[in-house]
Motif scaffolding. Structure first.
Motif, short mmCIF file in Angstrom:
data_model
loop_
_atom_site.label_atom_id
_atom_site.label_comp_id
_atom_site.label_asym_id
_atom_site.label_seq_id
_atom_site.Cartn_x
_atom_site.Cartn_y
_atom_site.Cartn_z
N THR A 112 3.69 -6.49 6.80
CA THR A 112 3.67 -4.95 6.40
C THR A 112 2.76 -4.87 5.06
O THR A 112 2.04 -3.45 4.64
CB THR A 112 4.65 -5.49 5.02
OG1 THR A 112 4.81 -6.49 4.76
CG2 THR A 112 5.87 -5.15 5.93
N GLU B 186 -0.21 -2.25 6.50
CA GLU B 186 0.00 -0.88 6.12
C GLU B 186 -0.43 -0.44 4.76
O GLU B 186 -0.42 0.13 4.25
CB GLU B 186 1.41 -0.94 6.75
CG GLU B 186 2.00 0.70 6.72
CD GLU B 186 3.32 0.68 7.30
OE1 GLU B 186 4.43 0.70 6.59
OE2 GLU B 186 3.84 -0.01 8.21
N GLN B 187 -0.11 -1.86 3.89
CA GLN B 187 0.41 -1.25 2.79
C GLN B 187 -0.89 -1.18 2.02
O GLN B 187 -1.22 -0.83 0.42
CB GLN B 187 1.32 -2.49 1.33
CG GLN B 187 3.22 -2.30 1.96
CD GLN B 187 4.01 -1.54 1.33
OE1 GLN B 187 3.07 -0.48 0.36
NE2 GLN B 187 5.20 -1.53 1.61
N PHE B 188 -1.99 -2.22 2.17
CA PHE B 188 -3.06 -2.34 1.98
C PHE B 188 -4.14 -0.48 1.51
O PHE B 188 -4.64 -0.82 0.68
CB PHE B 188 -3.78 -3.55 2.28
CG PHE B 188 -3.35 -5.02 1.85
CD1 PHE B 188 -3.01 -5.10 0.26
CD2 PHE B 188 -2.98 -6.01 2.66
CE1 PHE B 188 -1.70 -6.29 0.40
CE2 PHE B 188 -2.97 -6.97 2.19
CZ PHE B 188 -2.57 -7.48 0.96
N ASP B 189 -3.66 -0.31 3.06
CA ASP B 189 -4.55 1.13 3.35
C ASP B 189 -4.23 2.16 2.86
O ASP B 189 -3.34 1.97 1.68
CB ASP B 189 -4.61 1.08 4.94
CG ASP B 189 -3.37 2.28 5.31
OD1 ASP B 189 -2.39 1.81 6.22
OD2 ASP B 189 -2.43 2.83 4.73
#
Lengths: 285, 303
Positions: free
Chosen positions: B297, B300-303
């Motif tokens: 995950t 996805e969370q970092f972008d």
């Protein structure tokens, strides 16, 4: 988005479809049926073996008697207070944090997201002993602040990530840029643009944390030991511990019905928001 | 001066917004976690509040007398079997609810009810349903002459091998009842995201319903399914409510789980260090799926 998959719907398939769904509903809902039926059974029905599937008489008096048998009103009031306050705190904390993580690029961003992700996975029991002593040393055992802290910190990581996903997909950056040109500062942008647009996401966060707090048992059982502070979950646990399965079980089941209703109402009112909020993070689309 | 203040605020706005939540997490989750690790090297108890440093003795003691191995086995069995049963079940239900028939919203709401039910309520009702003397299930089985005397579903100690015993299996059943709604909702959302064009193309190519399910639906919801299963395996391993409220670990520790043991060791036996040690061991085990979860995950969370 409704999708038709071109399933050929013959009459037989329709019957099968609803038969299966009905069967599953019966299994899933049976405990609720049994809870309700038991709550209105007269004492002589409880001891019968095998038990009867329908009560021989409706004993509504259990719903009256329970208020004087246990301090139900205080329990309910406490539960409501803790749930409302921790919802408020959780929404504020995760709303600001999610906004920061979705809108800004800064040095500690990755590390912060890691902290939220990890906190979501840490077993509550890892912190329970030191947390208990922290609360004890600060004199926060048997206080509203203590329990609200315990509830909101465990809801914040999940809510922040949920809201972050929502904010990232819902608010066009260009809208904020034009607001900046119009002389809005960052806090103004948050309140005037981000907040109104992300309202459905915030509603989802609020319901999630409310239900979490209303249902919670473990933290309350260690932090709130004085009877005047106990929420309904702990109060009920004490009560069943004292009585066990006896004719008094019908009184207990009446309490169980009363305890379940607020959760169901809150969930029923806004379940669409909750489901959308929960799945938005995992399902991009 | 005012302009300076304003610029200071705007320049570090990201940090100001983040700080309250982050601070809470650091103080009330990260710090106590570290403190638990520290406590596990001492022998702090109710009557020995300061405790002495004893190194790894808490750990070696647990593994020497074997009691903890049993609990680890129980907890792994409980979480893995719960998910192994709940996953295909919720997959099937969400598949049914994905069909364009009337009433899917209604049934979805209905099936979500166990998820929002207070665990204290759910556990006590199930305890009642699975009891020896007042159980409607026993009543039904007796009436049908399938059994001669009532079964104590959560108290039977005669049959079983390790974690495979009657109370454990029924505890898993209750757990599946309460966790399947979350999985169903995730799977359903993923299924509704699949474009109908793909199914139509498959129909044109002559694929049957079964083929469509296994060749289109399953692969396309795989990413969501993977994340959901990882998250659930972590949450179920950490689960306290079902284990404590339903059986409290009994009979004879047959259904005892690690989280329940931490609680009873800490707040019933008042052996704080030994409770902390178990919680650290729990964390070390759950670290493996946690890293996998963060890796999947995280991107996805970092972008």
């Amino acid at each position: 988005m409704r999708v038709s998959h071109g399933f050929p719907s013959t009459k037989w398939q329709l019957v099968k479809h609803y038969a299966i769904l009905t069967a599953v509903s019966v299994i899933v809902l049976f405990p609720f049926y049994w809870m309700f039926v038991t709550s209105v059974k007269p004492p002589e029905d409880i001891l019968r073996t095998p038990p009867n599937w329908w009560p021989t008489a409706m004993e509504v008096v259990n719903y009256v008697k329970i208020w004087t048998t246990i301090p139900l009103f205080i329990y309910l009031k406490n539960s409501l207070l803790y749930a409302a306050l921790s919802t408020a705190l959780c929404v504020v904390l995760s709303g600001f944090a999610a906004y920061s993580l979705s809108r800004f690029r800064f040095k500690l961003r990755k590390l912060s997201i890691m902290a939220f992700l990890t906190s979501q996975l840490v077993p509550g029991t890892l912190t329970i002993i030191p947390f208990y002593f922290m609360m004890y040393n600060m004199g926060l055992n048997n206080t509203v602040i203590g329990i609200v802290l315990a509830y909101s910190i465990w809801a914040v990581p999940f809510c922040t990530l949920m809201l972050r996903g929502y904010l990232a997909s819902a608010i066009p950056v260009s809208l904020e840029e034009s607001a900046t040109i119009d002389g809005c500062n960052k806090l103004g942008i948050f309140f005037r643009i981000a907040l109104p647009i992300s309202l459905p996401g915030i509603v989802a966060t609020a319901i999630f944390s409310f239900i979490l707090a209303w249902n919670e048992f473990m933290w309350a059982s260690i932090i709130l030991t004085k009877s005047g502070y106990k929420p309904l979950s702990v109060g009920m646990y004490d009560y069943i511990g004292k009585t066990g399965v006896t004719p008094a079980i019908s009184l207990y089941m009446a309490t169980a019905v009363i305890a379940t209703i607020p959760s169901l109402i809150v969930f029923g009112i806004a379940q669409k928001h909750l489901v959308n909020g929960l799945t938005a993070g995992a399902v991009k689309g | 001066m005012k302009a300076f203040k304003a610029s200071l605020w705007d320049r570090y706005a990201a940090y100001w917004f983040l700080l309250p939540a982050l601070l809470c997490i650091l103080v009330f989750i990260v710090y106590p976690s570290v403190r638990s690790v520290w406590m596990s090297f001492f022998n702090i108890e109710l009557l020995n509040n300061a405790g002495q440093f004893i190194g790894f003795r808490n750990y070696t003691d647990f593994f020497q007398n074997g009691s903890l191995i049993k609990l680890i086995g129980n907890t792994l069995f409980f979480s893995i079997v719960s998910i192994a049963v709940a996953c295909p079940f919720s997959l099937y239900i969400s598949h049914l609810l994905n069909k364009p028939y009337w009433g899917r919203g209604f049934f979805r709401t209905l099936f979500l009810i166990p998820w929002v039910t207070p665990p204290v309520v759910a556990a006590s009702v199930w305890k009642f349903i699975l009891s020896e003397n007042f159980s409607p299930i026993n009543g039904l089985l007796l009436q049908l002459h399938l059994i001669k005397k009532p079964i104590s579903f959560l108290g039977n100690i005669e049959w079983g091998f390790g974690p495979v015993n009657l109370p454990m299996l029924f505890m898993i059943l209750v757990n599946v009842w309460s966790i399947f709604p979350f999985m169903m909702v995730m799977f359903l959302a993923a299924m509704q995201n699949i474009s109908s064009d793909i199914y139509e193309a498959a129909t044109v190519d002559g694929a049957g319903n079964k083929r469509k399910f296994f060749a289109i639906t399953i692969p396309l919801i795989m990413p969501v399914m993977g994340i959901t299963l990882l998250l659930q395996s972590i949450w179920q391993f950490n689960d306290f409510n079902t284990g404590f409220l339903l059986t409290r670990g009994g009979p004879l520790d047959m259904t005892n789980l690690l989280a329940v043991k931490v609680y009873s060791e800490g707040f019933l036996n008042f052996k704080y260090s030994s409770a902390a040690t178990i919680s650290v061991i729990m964390f070390l085990i759950v670290l493996i799926p946690s890293i996998a979860y963060i890796k999947t995950t995280g991107k996805e969370q970092f972008d």
